[in-house]
Design a protein around this motif. Sequence first.
Motif, PDB file in Angstrom:
ATOM      1  N   ARG A  87     108.982  19.899   5.969  1.00 41.35           N
ATOM      2  CA  ARG A  87     109.568  18.690   6.534  1.00 41.35           C
ATOM      3  C   ARG A  87     108.852  17.434   6.060  1.00 41.35           C
ATOM      4  N   ASP A  88     107.508  17.502   6.017  1.00 40.61           N
ATOM      5  CA  ASP A  88     106.723  16.324   5.603  1.00 40.61           C
ATOM      6  C   ASP A  88     106.575  16.340   4.082  1.00 40.61           C
ATOM      7  N   MET A  89     107.266  15.407   3.411  1.00 40.79           N
ATOM      8  CA  MET A  89     107.297  15.403   1.940  1.00 40.79           C
ATOM      9  C   MET A  89     105.910  15.212   1.320  1.00 40.79           C
ATOM     10  N   THR A  90     104.999  14.573   2.051  1.00 47.59           N
ATOM     11  CA  THR A  90     103.665  14.359   1.456  1.00 47.59           C
ATOM     12  C   THR A  90     102.940  15.698   1.286  1.00 47.59           C
ATOM     13  N   ILE A  91     103.305  16.672   2.108  1.00 44.68           N
ATOM     14  CA  ILE A  91     102.647  17.983   2.041  1.00 44.68           C
ATOM     15  C   ILE A  91     103.047  18.745   0.773  1.00 44.68           C
ATOM     16  N   LYS A  92     104.231  18.435   0.244  1.00 55.29           N
ATOM     17  CA  LYS A  92     104.663  19.103  -0.992  1.00 55.29           C
ATOM     18  C   LYS A  92     103.679  18.863  -2.131  1.00 55.29           C
ATOM     19  N   GLU A  97      92.791  19.992  -5.060  1.00 51.91           N
ATOM     20  CA  GLU A  97      92.302  18.910  -5.919  1.00 51.91           C
ATOM     21  C   GLU A  97      92.470  17.541  -5.262  1.00 51.91           C
ATOM     22  N   ASN A  98      93.560  17.334  -4.550  1.00 50.23           N
ATOM     23  CA  ASN A  98      93.725  16.004  -3.946  1.00 50.23           C
ATOM     24  C   ASN A  98      93.352  15.970  -2.465  1.00 50.23           C
ATOM     25  N   PHE A  99      92.599  16.967  -1.995  1.00 51.65           N
ATOM     26  CA  PHE A  99      92.054  16.913  -0.634  1.00 51.65           C
ATOM     27  C   PHE A  99      90.735  16.160  -0.699  1.00 51.65           C
ATOM     28  N   ASN A 100      90.664  15.114   0.094  1.00 51.74           N
ATOM     29  CA  ASN A 100      89.500  14.252   0.085  1.00 51.74           C
ATOM     30  C   ASN A 100      88.431  14.826   1.028  1.00 51.74           C
ATOM     31  N   ALA A 101      87.352  15.331   0.454  1.00 51.59           N
ATOM     32  CA  ALA A 101      86.316  15.920   1.310  1.00 51.59           C
ATOM     33  C   ALA A 101      85.147  14.957   1.434  1.00 51.59           C
ATOM     34  N   GLU A 105      82.710  17.578   7.936  1.00 49.46           N
ATOM     35  CA  GLU A 105      83.748  18.410   8.538  1.00 49.46           C
ATOM     36  C   GLU A 105      84.839  18.731   7.502  1.00 49.46           C
ATOM     37  N   GLU A 106      85.201  17.716   6.716  1.00 47.50           N
ATOM     38  CA  GLU A 106      86.221  17.929   5.677  1.00 47.50           C
ATOM     39  C   GLU A 106      85.703  18.882   4.596  1.00 47.50           C
ATOM     40  N   LYS A 107      84.423  18.756   4.293  1.00 52.71           N
ATOM     41  CA  LYS A 107      83.834  19.669   3.294  1.00 52.71           C
ATOM     42  C   LYS A 107      83.903  21.104   3.784  1.00 52.71           C
ATOM     43  N   ALA A 134      95.468  16.318  15.320  1.00 53.70           N
ATOM     44  CA  ALA A 134      96.558  15.904  14.426  1.00 53.70           C
ATOM     45  C   ALA A 134      96.019  15.078  13.253  1.00 53.70           C
ATOM     46  N   GLY A 135      96.628  15.280  12.105  1.00 52.67           N
ATOM     47  CA  GLY A 135      96.317  14.458  10.935  1.00 52.67           C
ATOM     48  C   GLY A 135      95.011  14.766  10.251  1.00 52.67           C
ATOM     49  N   THR A 136      94.427  15.918  10.528  1.00 55.33           N
ATOM     50  CA  THR A 136      93.122  16.229   9.932  1.00 55.33           C
ATOM     51  C   THR A 136      93.226  17.111   8.682  1.00 55.33           C
ATOM     52  N   GLY A 137      94.449  17.438   8.290  1.00 49.44           N
ATOM     53  CA  GLY A 137      94.608  18.145   7.017  1.00 49.44           C
ATOM     54  C   GLY A 137      94.929  19.634   7.115  1.00 49.44           C
ATOM     55  N   LYS A 138      95.358  20.085   8.276  1.00 52.50           N
ATOM     56  CA  LYS A 138      95.677  21.522   8.414  1.00 52.50           C
ATOM     57  C   LYS A 138      96.853  21.905   7.508  1.00 52.50           C
ATOM     58  N   SER A 139      97.924  21.115   7.593  1.00 51.22           N
ATOM     59  CA  SER A 139      99.089  21.421   6.758  1.00 51.22           C
ATOM     60  C   SER A 139      98.737  21.258   5.286  1.00 51.22           C
ATOM     61  N   HIS A 140      97.993  20.202   4.994  1.00 47.89           N
ATOM     62  CA  HIS A 140      97.578  19.946   3.608  1.00 47.89           C
ATOM     63  C   HIS A 140      96.837  21.163   3.045  1.00 47.89           C
ATOM     64  N   LEU A 141      95.886  21.681   3.790  1.00 44.67           N
ATOM     65  CA  LEU A 141      95.102  22.806   3.281  1.00 44.67           C
ATOM     66  C   LEU A 141      95.918  24.098   3.253  1.00 44.67           C
TER      67      LEU A 141
HETATM   68  N1  LIG Z   1      91.073  15.058   3.652  1.00 42.33           N
HETATM   69  C1  LIG Z   1      92.268  14.673   3.205  1.00 42.33           C
HETATM   70  N2  LIG Z   1      92.437  14.320   1.913  1.00 42.33           N
HETATM   71  C2  LIG Z   1      93.636  13.920   1.450  1.00 42.33           C
HETATM   72  N3  LIG Z   1      94.750  13.836   2.201  1.00 42.33           N
HETATM   73  C3  LIG Z   1      94.652  14.173   3.488  1.00 42.33           C
HETATM   74  C4  LIG Z   1      93.419  14.626   4.069  1.00 42.33           C
HETATM   75  N4  LIG Z   1      93.643  14.913   5.362  1.00 42.33           N
HETATM   76  C5  LIG Z   1      94.927  14.647   5.582  1.00 42.33           C
HETATM   77  N5  LIG Z   1      95.546  14.211   4.470  1.00 42.33           N
HETATM   78  C6  LIG Z   1      96.942  13.777   4.345  1.00 42.33           C
HETATM   79  O1  LIG Z   1      97.285  13.145   5.554  1.00 42.33           O
HETATM   80  C7  LIG Z   1      98.551  13.580   6.024  1.00 42.33           C
HETATM   81  C8  LIG Z   1      98.408  14.313   7.350  1.00 42.33           C
HETATM   82  O2  LIG Z   1      97.671  15.516   7.138  1.00 42.33           O
HETATM   83  P1  LIG Z   1      98.219  16.936   7.611  1.00 42.33           P
HETATM   84  O3  LIG Z   1      99.688  16.867   7.771  1.00 42.33           O
HETATM   85  O4  LIG Z   1      97.686  17.976   6.729  1.00 42.33           O
HETATM   86  O5  LIG Z   1      97.520  17.010   9.029  1.00 42.33           O
HETATM   87  P2  LIG Z   1      97.645  18.158  10.140  1.00 42.33           P
HETATM   88  O6  LIG Z   1      96.259  18.561  10.495  1.00 42.33           O
HETATM   89  O7  LIG Z   1      98.547  19.216   9.643  1.00 42.33           O
HETATM   90  O8  LIG Z   1      98.305  17.345  11.349  1.00 42.33           O
HETATM   91  P3  LIG Z   1      99.304  17.886  12.509  1.00 42.33           P
HETATM   92  O9  LIG Z   1      98.430  18.573  13.530  1.00 42.33           O
HETATM   93  O10 LIG Z   1      99.921  16.650  13.036  1.00 42.33           O
HETATM   94  O11 LIG Z   1     100.278  18.822  11.879  1.00 42.33           O
HETATM   95  C9  LIG Z   1      99.131  14.445   4.923  1.00 42.33           C
HETATM   96  O12 LIG Z   1      99.915  13.629   4.087  1.00 42.33           O
HETATM   97  C10 LIG Z   1      97.905  14.944   4.172  1.00 42.33           C
HETATM   98  O13 LIG Z   1      98.207  15.191   2.815  1.00 42.33           O
END
Ligand SMILES: Nc1ncnc2c1ncn2[C@@H]1O[C@H](COP(=O)(O)OP(=O)(O)OP(=O)(O)O)[C@@H](O)[C@H]1O
Length: 198
Positions: A87-92, A97-101, A105-107, A134-141
Motif C-alpha cells: 500500500r505504501d509506495m515508498t516501501i517498494k 542499502e537505503n536504510f539509514n542506520a 537502535e537503527e544499527k 510507528a515509522g521506525t522502519g519495520k516495513s522498510h526492513l
Molecule cells: N532508518 C531509515 N532509513 C531510511 N528510511 C527509513 C528509515 N526508517 C524509516 N524509513 C522510511 O520511513 C517511512 C516509514 O517507515 P516504515 O513504514 O518502515 O515504518 P514502520 O515501522 O513500518 O511504521 P508502522 O508501524 O506505521 O507500519 C518509509 O518510507 C521508510 O522507507
Amino acid sequence: RPEIEKFISDNKMTSDEVSKSYSKFYEYLKEKNKFDNNEKTALSGHEPFLIMNCGYADVVYRETEEVIKRRKKAEFVKRLNRNSIVRDMTIKKASFENFNAGTDEEKRALAFAKEVSEYYYTGGEGNTVVSGPAGTGKSHLAMSILKDCLQHTDLTVIFASWSEVLHLIKDSFDNKDSFYSTEYFMEVFRNTDLLVID
Ligand SMILES: Nc1ncnc2c1ncn2[C@@H]1O[C@H](COP(=O)(O)OP(=O)(O)OP(=O)(O)O)[C@@H](O)[C@H]1O
Ligand SMILES: [Mg+2]
C-alpha cells in the motif's frame, strides 16, 4: 578482415567451406560494424559472433552484459511484485542499502534484519515477529529482507500490506468479478516460501 581469417584458420576451413560461407561472413561484418558503432543491430542489444554450424560459418547473436543485467533486474522486480500487495509506495523502493542506520537502535535493527534474511536464505524456517513504534522502519526492513533473499536464492516471496489484503477480500464479497477472493489469497500465501504480513 583479420577476425575472419582467424576464424577460417581456427576452424581449418576448406576453400569450398569458405566460399559457401561468404554470405554469413558478409552478414557478420555488416552487423559487427553496426554493433561496434553503437548502431542498431539485427537483434538490438545483441552482439554478433561467428560459429561453425555443420561445416559452414554461421552468425549467432548473444546478449550483451548490459542487456543481461537489464533483463535480470526486470525478472527480479517481477518475482517480487507478482503477488505482492504494497500500500505504501515508498516501501517498494526500500532496501538494506537505503536504510539509514544513524542511531544505535537503527544499527541494531539493520543488523537484526540482515541476520533474519540470512537465516531464511540459508534454509531457515518458522516465523519472525517484529514490533515497535510507528515509522521506525519495520516495513522498510521487512521489504529489504525479501529483496536480499531474492538476491541470494530462488525463494518465492510476497509482501502483503495486511489492511489492504483485508480490504480487497471484503470488497470481493459484494463484487463477484473480483479476483481477490479469500481462496485466492489462501492459495497464493500457502504456496510462497517467504511471506511478509505487514
Ligand atoms: N532508518 C531509515 N532509513 C531510511 N528510511 C527509513 C528509515 N526508517 C524509516 N524509513 C522510511 O520511513 C517511512 C516509514 O517507515 P516504515 O513504514 O518502515 O515504518 P514502520 O515501522 O513500518 O511504521 P508502522 O508501524 O506505521 O507500519 C518509509 O518510507 C521508510 O522507507
Ligand atoms: Mg509498517
